[in-house]
Scaffold this active site. Structure first.
Site, mmCIF file in Angstrom:
data_model
loop_
_atom_site.group_PDB
_atom_site.id
_atom_site.type_symbol
_atom_site.label_atom_id
_atom_site.label_comp_id
_atom_site.label_asym_id
_atom_site.label_seq_id
_atom_site.Cartn_x
_atom_site.Cartn_y
_atom_site.Cartn_z
ATOM 1 N N GLY A 165 16.795 67.161 -104.789
ATOM 2 C CA GLY A 165 18.188 66.676 -104.764
ATOM 3 C C GLY A 165 18.290 65.179 -104.991
ATOM 4 N NE ARG A 170 15.587 56.180 -106.210
ATOM 5 C CZ ARG A 170 14.782 55.245 -106.614
ATOM 6 N NH1 ARG A 170 14.938 54.016 -106.170
ATOM 7 N NH2 ARG A 170 13.811 55.508 -107.441
ATOM 8 C CE LYS A 201 16.932 56.167 -110.080
ATOM 9 N NZ LYS A 201 16.178 56.549 -111.276
ATOM 10 C CG ASP A 243 14.981 52.894 -98.964
ATOM 11 O OD1 ASP A 243 15.061 53.619 -99.992
ATOM 12 O OD2 ASP A 243 14.483 51.759 -98.978
ATOM 13 N N GLY A 244 17.105 55.728 -99.762
ATOM 14 C CA GLY A 244 18.280 55.847 -100.627
ATOM 15 C C GLY A 244 18.574 54.612 -101.462
ATOM 16 N NE ARG A 254 21.075 58.148 -112.732
ATOM 17 C CZ ARG A 254 19.899 58.737 -112.547
ATOM 18 N NH1 ARG A 254 18.853 58.391 -113.263
ATOM 19 N NH2 ARG A 254 19.760 59.690 -111.651
ATOM 20 C CG ASP A 291 12.391 66.406 -110.016
ATOM 21 O OD1 ASP A 291 11.266 66.815 -110.369
ATOM 22 O OD2 ASP A 291 12.559 65.300 -109.475
ATOM 23 C CG ASN A 292 12.363 63.181 -112.960
ATOM 24 O OD1 ASN A 292 13.340 63.171 -112.230
ATOM 25 N ND2 ASN A 292 11.222 62.617 -112.622
ATOM 26 C CG ASP A 339 15.667 60.757 -112.884
ATOM 27 O OD1 ASP A 339 16.849 60.396 -112.996
ATOM 28 O OD2 ASP A 339 15.257 61.423 -111.919
HETATM 29 P P1 AMP Z 1 11.826 60.609 -108.918
HETATM 30 O O1 AMP Z 1 10.336 60.730 -108.979
HETATM 31 O O2 AMP Z 1 12.335 59.199 -108.976
HETATM 32 O O3 AMP Z 1 12.508 61.475 -109.909
HETATM 33 O O4 AMP Z 1 12.270 61.091 -107.453
HETATM 34 C C1 AMP Z 1 11.904 62.338 -106.914
HETATM 35 C C2 AMP Z 1 12.776 62.662 -105.717
HETATM 36 O O5 AMP Z 1 12.659 61.667 -104.708
HETATM 37 C C3 AMP Z 1 14.266 62.771 -106.037
HETATM 38 O O6 AMP Z 1 14.804 63.781 -105.225
HETATM 39 C C4 AMP Z 1 14.782 61.415 -105.621
HETATM 40 O O7 AMP Z 1 16.144 61.434 -105.324
HETATM 41 C C5 AMP Z 1 13.936 61.106 -104.404
HETATM 42 N N1 AMP Z 1 13.802 59.662 -104.167
HETATM 43 C C6 AMP Z 1 13.070 58.774 -104.876
HETATM 44 N N2 AMP Z 1 13.195 57.532 -104.359
HETATM 45 C C7 AMP Z 1 14.025 57.626 -103.288
HETATM 46 C C8 AMP Z 1 14.561 56.699 -102.339
HETATM 47 N N3 AMP Z 1 14.247 55.414 -102.353
HETATM 48 N N4 AMP Z 1 15.385 57.187 -101.395
HETATM 49 C C9 AMP Z 1 15.712 58.484 -101.338
HETATM 50 N N5 AMP Z 1 15.240 59.400 -102.195
HETATM 51 C C10 AMP Z 1 14.411 59.003 -103.160
HETATM 52 MG MG MG Z 2 14.164 62.087 -110.498
#
Ligand code: AMP
Ligand code: MG
Length: 518
Positions: free
Chosen positions: A102, A105, A125, A137-138, A195, A270-271, A280
Site C-alpha cells: 500500500g 507515504r 509523496k 515514517d511516511g 506527482r 507494486d512498482n 516509482d
Molecule cells: P518502494 O520500494 O519505494 O516502492 O516502497 C515499498 C513499500 O514501502 C511501499 O508500500 C511504500 O509505500 C513503503 N515505503 C517506502 N518508504 C516509506 C516510508 N518512508 N514511509 C512509509 N512507507 C514507506
Molecule cells: Mg513503490
C-alpha cells in the site's frame, strides 16, 4: 488556469470503490477495501523549490504564488472537495510474495480535470503516515525527492511513458535516514513531490484482491480500469484483450528503457504501472558504461535481479504475476497464451528500435546478427552508452584501420582498449559500415533517425548528486540548469554535460549505486 486551492476536485476513484473512511493512521491490514482515508500530516513550512511550468500549463494549473496554494503541495492544506487517501496494494518484492504493502507515504489528494477533459490524480509523496506505512515514517528526504522530480520529467521529455512531477517542496523538517543500512542514521532535509498520472494503479492492486479472494472487488477494479483507461476494449473477451494490451505496453516500455540505458532498480510488482508507465523512481540509474549486469540498487546485490539487461525478462515475470491475479476472471490457457506473446512483441519492437538507433532502413535477419554483435562488443568494451551512440552518428563512411576507429570512439571509453578489444571494435564497425552502404535511405535521413533514437543528454546519477549537494547548501543553480537540460535530451544545447562519468563518481554512494533508503 485554475488555482490549486479553489479547484473543485473530482474523486471518481473513491466514489466508485469501497474504502476505509475512519481516517485513522494506525498501521493495519485493510481487507475488503481499495483504499483508506489518510490526511497528510502538516509540516513545519512548505517552500516551493521547483515547479514544472509546462506540465502545469497542460493541466491548467496556475503557478502557486499565495502560501495557501503552496501549502497544498506540502500537505499543509486540504480543500473541501479533496478526499485524501492511500491506496491498498500488495506485491512481489525481489521475486517473493510480500502481502499487503500500500501507499506508505503517498497520498492522493484528488483528481484534477484538465481543460482537455482528461483527469489526473494529484498525489503527494512524503506527506506523512498512512495505514500502510508499517514501521516507516511516511516521509521522503530531499535527495530522493529531487531524484523523482527530475527523472520522471526527464523520462517524459525522452518520450518514454511515465508518471509526471508537478512540484518539489521542502518541508522545513529533518528526516532520519540510515542511508547505507549500517546503523549510521543521520538527519536529512525533508521534501515532498507532487506527482501526477492518469492513474497510479499498479499490478499489485490486482494481486492484493486476488490474494484476499475478493473476486467481486477484483472484477470491479478490472472493469473500471478497462472502461476508464482502455475504453476501446469491450465485449466477451475483454479481460484477455485488456491483459494483452498491458502485455504490449509493458513490453514496449522495456524496449524504451533499453533504448536509453535506463535501469529502474526496483521492478517489484507494486512498482509496475497498469498503464505501462515508468513509476516509482527510487535507486534508478542510467548505465554510464554499457554493462548489462549493472544494477544501481545496493539491495539488489548479489543477485542482480534488476540489472539493466534483465529488465525485459523481469517485465515478463511481473506480467506473469499479474496473470496469476486475473485467474478468477479469465481462462487460464488464454491468460498463459497471452502472456507468452510478450516475447514476440518485445523482440519485434526491440529490433525495430535498434534499427533506428543504428540508422538502418529496415532490420533483416542478418541485421539481427549485426545487432547481437553490437551488444556483445559493447558489453565487452563497456564504452559510455550515450556517448558511443552519439559518436556512431558521425562515423566517417570509410575507416582505414583499428587505430582510427579506436580514436573515433575515444571520448566514450572508460578504459584503454586491449588489442583484442581494438580488433573487435574495428570488426564491428567495418560490418556496420558495409551494412550502411546497402541502406536505401540517404545518409542524412539515416543520421536524422539516429539523432531521434539516441539521446545526447541523459540525467546521470552524479549530476543529480551534485544538484542535491548544491540544494542542501541552498544553491539551486544546477537544479535549475538540469531542469532545462532534461527538456532537450536529443539536442547538443547542453553539451557541457556531454562527458563520461568522472572518475570520482564511480565508487561514490549516490553516483553509481544507491540504496532504497529514501
Ligand atoms: P518502494 O520500494 O519505494 O516502492 O516502497 C515499498 C513499500 O514501502 C511501499 O508500500 C511504500 O509505500 C513503503 N515505503 C517506502 N518508504 C516509506 C516510508 N518512508 N514511509 C512509509 N512507507 C514507506
Ligand atoms: Mg513503490
Amino acid at each position: 488556469m485554475e488555482q490549486l486551492s479553489s479547484k473543485i476536485y473530482k474523486k471518481e476513484f473513491v466514489e466508485a470503490f469501497a474504502g476505509d473512511d475512519s481516517g485513522t493512521l494506525t498501521p493495519r491490514q485493510t481487507p475488503g477495501v481499495f483504499y483508506s482515508k489518510a490526511k497528510p500530516t502538516p509540516v513545519e513550512k512548505v517552500t516551493l523549490l521547483a515547479w514544472s511550468e509546462e506540465l502545469a500549463k497542460e493541466l491548467g494549473i496556475a503557478r502557486p504564488t499565495e502560501q495557501q496554494d503552496v501549502d497544498i503541495l506540502g500537505g499543509n492544506r486540504v480543500t473541501d472537495s479533496m478526499y485524501p487517501y492511500a491506496a491498498c496494494y500488495a506485491g512481489h518484492q525481489f521475486g517473493n510474495w510480500a502481502g499487503q504493502l500500500g501507499d506508505g507515504r503517498a497520498i492522493t489528494l484528488g483528481e484534477w480535470e484538465a481543460p482537455d477533459g482528461k483527469t489526473w490524480e494529484l498525489q503527494l509523496k512524503g506527506a506523512g503516515l498512512t495505514p500502510y506505512s508499517r514501521r516507516a515514517d511516511g516521509r521522503a528526504v530531499l535527495r530522493s525527492s529531487v531524484r523523482e522530480y527530475l527523472m520522471s520529467e526527464a523520462m517524459h521529455y525522452l518520450g518514454i511513458p511515465t508518471t509526471r512531477a508537478l512540484s518539489l517542496v521542502s518541508t522545513g523538517e529533518p528526516v532520519l535516514r540510515d542511508m547505507f543500512y549500517n546503523g549510521n542514521a543521520a538527519y536529512e532535509p525533508g521534501a515532498i513531490v507532487m506527482r501526477v498520472a492518469p492513474s497510479f494503479l499498479r499490478f499489485g492492486n490486482f494481486e492484493m484482491l486476488n490474494a484476499r479472494k475478493e473476486v467481486d472487488n477484483l472484477r470491479q477494479l478490472v472493469d473500471w480500469t478497462i472502461s476508464r483507461y482502455y475504453p476501446h476494449i469491450t465485449g466477451e473477451n475483454k479481460v484477455i484483450d485488456w491483459f494483452k494490451e498491458v502485455v504490449d505496453r509493458t513490453a514496449r516500455l522495456m524496449v524504451e528503457w533499453m533504448r536509453v540505458g535506463f535501469v529502474h532498480g526496483v521492478m517489484n510488482t507494486d512498482n509496475m504501472s497498469i498503464l505501462g508507465l515508468t513509476i516509482d523512481y527510487g535507486p534508478y540509474s542510467f548505465v554510464d558504461n554499457y554493462d548489462p549486469n549493472f544494477t544501481p540498487n545496493t539491495t539488489d546485490l548479489p543477485g542482480r535481479r534488476y540489472a539493466f539487461g534483465k529488465q525485459p525478462s523481469i517485465g515478463y515475470w511481473n506480467l506473469g504475476a499479474l496473470a496469476g491475479a486475473l485467474l478468477p476472471l479469465a481462462d487460464k490457457d488464454q491468460l498463459v497464451a497471452t502472456l507468452e506473446t510478450f516475447k514476440d512483441v518485445y523482440w519485434t519492437e526491440y529490433y525495430a528500435m535498434m534499427g533506428r538507433k543504428l540508422g538502418l532502413d529496415q532490420v533483416s535477419q542478418l541485421d539481427r546478427d549485426l545487432i547481437s554483435q553490437f551488444e556483445k562488443t559493447l558489453a565487452d568494451i563497456q564504452p559510455d552508452m550515450t556517448i558511443f551512440y552519439q559518436l556512431l552518428i558521425d562515423l566517417p563512411l570509410s575507416v582505414e584501420n583499428e587505430d582510427e576507429v579506436a580514436e573515433h570512439f575515444q571520448k566514450a571509453l572508460y578504459d584503454d582498449l586491449t588489442p583484442e578489444q581494438k580488433t573487435a571494435l574495428y570488426t564491428l564497425i567495418s560490418h556496420y559500415l558495409e551494412r550502411l552502404n546497402t541502406n536505401k535511405i540517404k545518409r542524412s535521413a539515416s543520421q536524422d533517425m539516429m539523432r531521434k533514437a539516441n539521446p545526447r543528454f541523459v540525467l546521470r546519477n552524479y549530476l543529480l548528486h551534485q544538484a542535491i549537494e548544491g540544494l542542501e547548501k541552498g544553491d539551486d543553480a544546477l537544479l535549475v540548469k538540469l531542469q532545462e537540460a532534461i527538456k532537450e535530451p536529443y539536442s547538443n544545447k547542453f553539451d557541457e554535460f556531454f562527458q563520461t562519468r568522472p572518475g570520482w563518481a564511480s565508487e561514490k554512494a549516490g553516483c553509481s549505486m544507491l540504496s532504497c533508503s529514501s
